[in-house]
Design a protein around this motif. Structure first.
Motif, short mmCIF file in Angstrom:
data_model
loop_
_atom_site.label_atom_id
_atom_site.label_comp_id
_atom_site.label_asym_id
_atom_site.label_seq_id
_atom_site.Cartn_x
_atom_site.Cartn_y
_atom_site.Cartn_z
N LEU A 18 0.85 -1.19 0.00
CA LEU A 18 0.00 0.00 0.00
C LEU A 18 0.89 1.23 0.00
O LEU A 18 1.80 1.36 0.83
CB LEU A 18 -0.89 0.00 1.24
CG LEU A 18 -1.60 1.32 1.58
CD1 LEU A 18 -2.66 1.65 0.53
CD2 LEU A 18 -2.23 1.24 2.98
N PHE A 19 0.64 2.15 -0.93
CA PHE A 19 1.36 3.42 -0.99
C PHE A 19 0.38 4.53 -0.67
O PHE A 19 -0.64 4.69 -1.35
CB PHE A 19 1.96 3.63 -2.38
CG PHE A 19 3.02 2.63 -2.73
CD1 PHE A 19 4.35 2.86 -2.42
CD2 PHE A 19 2.69 1.44 -3.38
CE1 PHE A 19 5.34 1.93 -2.74
CE2 PHE A 19 3.66 0.51 -3.70
CZ PHE A 19 5.00 0.76 -3.38
N LEU A 39 2.50 -5.81 2.86
CA LEU A 39 1.78 -6.89 3.53
C LEU A 39 2.11 -8.20 2.82
O LEU A 39 2.14 -8.25 1.58
CB LEU A 39 0.27 -6.66 3.49
CG LEU A 39 -0.27 -5.62 4.48
CD1 LEU A 39 -0.26 -4.23 3.84
CD2 LEU A 39 -1.68 -5.97 4.94
N PRO A 40 2.36 -9.27 3.58
CA PRO A 40 2.72 -10.54 2.95
C PRO A 40 1.53 -11.22 2.31
O PRO A 40 0.37 -10.88 2.57
CB PRO A 40 3.23 -11.37 4.14
CG PRO A 40 2.47 -10.83 5.32
CD PRO A 40 2.32 -9.35 5.05
N ALA A 56 -9.97 -7.47 -4.43
CA ALA A 56 -10.55 -6.13 -4.46
C ALA A 56 -11.95 -6.11 -3.85
O ALA A 56 -12.32 -5.17 -3.14
CB ALA A 56 -10.60 -5.61 -5.90
N GLY A 57 -12.74 -7.15 -4.10
CA GLY A 57 -14.09 -7.21 -3.57
C GLY A 57 -14.12 -7.27 -2.05
O GLY A 57 -14.88 -6.54 -1.40
N ALA A 58 -13.29 -8.13 -1.48
CA ALA A 58 -13.24 -8.22 -0.02
C ALA A 58 -12.68 -6.93 0.58
O ALA A 58 -13.18 -6.45 1.61
CB ALA A 58 -12.38 -9.41 0.39
N ILE A 76 -6.90 -4.80 3.10
CA ILE A 76 -6.02 -5.56 2.21
C ILE A 76 -5.80 -6.98 2.76
O ILE A 76 -5.75 -7.96 2.01
CB ILE A 76 -4.68 -4.81 2.03
CG1 ILE A 76 -4.90 -3.55 1.20
CG2 ILE A 76 -3.63 -5.72 1.38
CD1 ILE A 76 -3.71 -2.62 1.18
N ALA A 77 -5.69 -7.09 4.08
CA ALA A 77 -5.53 -8.41 4.69
C ALA A 77 -6.76 -9.28 4.42
O ALA A 77 -6.64 -10.46 4.08
CB ALA A 77 -5.31 -8.26 6.20
#
Length: 301
Positions: free
Chosen positions: A211-212, A220-221, A239-241, A261-262
């Motif tokens: 993430l920028f 994030l891994p 993207a949906g989640a 994102i996680a």
């Protein structure tokens, strides 16, 4: 939670080392909306031809959180079709055949009840069409878009115009390097973040994402997926989640985005364990939360 997605609906044939799926339900808006539905209601805008098989969209029709009022069945048109083949290295894929069909025509109209959507995801399509759809909406709070290398190479002017209008942008590492002509991914991500209003997410496949935002890079891994059957649609589920979580919580600061994102990462890791929506259709929100807890533990030090 007024979340809207507009993107493709397709009939996919997928060949992979573990098997083959013929005429399977696919398309960016399909995967996105199903993943988002675990977090709350989602409005889908898309178009199919009158050749779309009866019952083809039943997984979405049976999902009470997916509103299909924006679905257009266009008379005299043919549905988008894609045929791909994955190698033994599942990260390598060949497109065998693609028929854009209805996607080459004028885009769908967003229905009046959807015009007040607050969270909007413009899934991958021609950037001019993405701009057209964005122009139909009345002041959304958060607009995020996806793209692909084709538009970066052939429609750069239209893409640049779109970037100025959106809050967030999602692309993969090779696309980020292509867009900026920089080989250092951190430099590339920070440069793209300055092109949009708020943030950029650069995906790195099994290696996670970055993430920028606000001049910083937050890595994030990836989730260590041991079973990979069909990665088609994994990025759209991601993207949906992610957008589903953001819309459900109403928070879009850096911490909220990292948590979103996680959620995207673990939801995508579930989807790729089978063809099409098969794995997600047997998944519950509790399953996603359980995998998120595992992911948190793996990433903690």
């Amino acid at each position: 939670m007024k979340l809207l997605v507009t993107g493709s609906i397709g009939i996919d044939t997928v060949e992979a080392p573990s098997g083959k799926a013929v005429d399977a339900l696919g398309g960016s808006s399909i995967y996105f909306s199903y993943a988002a539905s675990f977090f709350g209601p989602v409005r889908l805008v898309g178009v199919v031809g009158d050749d779309c098989p009866a019952g083809f969209l039943k997984p979405l029709e049976d999902n009470p959180n997916i509103d299909l009022a924006g679905l257009e069945v266009r008379e005299g048109s043919q549905t988008f079709r894609w045929h791909g083949r994955y190698h033994d290295d599942i990260n390598v894929r060949d497109t065998i055949e693609v028929d854009l069909n209805v996607l080459e025509e004028v885009g769908p109209q967003i229905p009046e009840p959807f015009l007040d959507s607050e969270y909007v995801f413009l899934a991958n399509t021609h950037p001019g069409l993405q701009m057209e759809l964005l122009g139909q909406l009345s002041g959304p709070k958060l607009v995020v878009a996806d793209t692909m290398d084709l538009w970066i190479r052939t429609e750069r002017e239209a893409l640049d115009a779109l970037l100025e209008r959106i809050d967030g942008f999602v692309l993969n590492d090779s696309e980020a390097k292509l867009l900026t002509e920089k080989y250092n991914l951190i430099e590339a991500g920070l440069e793209i973040a300055r092109m949009v209003r708020r943030f950029v997410i650069v995906k790195k496949g099994e290696h996670g994402s970055i993430l920028f935002m606000e001049g910083k890079a937050y890595p994030l891994p990836g989730y260590p997926a041991g079973t990979v059957v069909d990665p088609t649609g994994a990025g759209d589920c991601y993207a949906g989640a992610m957008m589903g979580h953001l819309a459900a919580t109403g928070a879009t600061d850096a911490l909220a985005l990292r948590e979103a994102i996680a959620y995207g990462t673990v939801t995508a890791s579930i989807e790729l364990e089978d063809f099409s929506l098969t794995r997600l259709m047997g998944t519950t929100r509790e399953d996603i939360d359980k995998r998120l807890a595992e992911y948190r533990e793996l990433a903690r030090f």
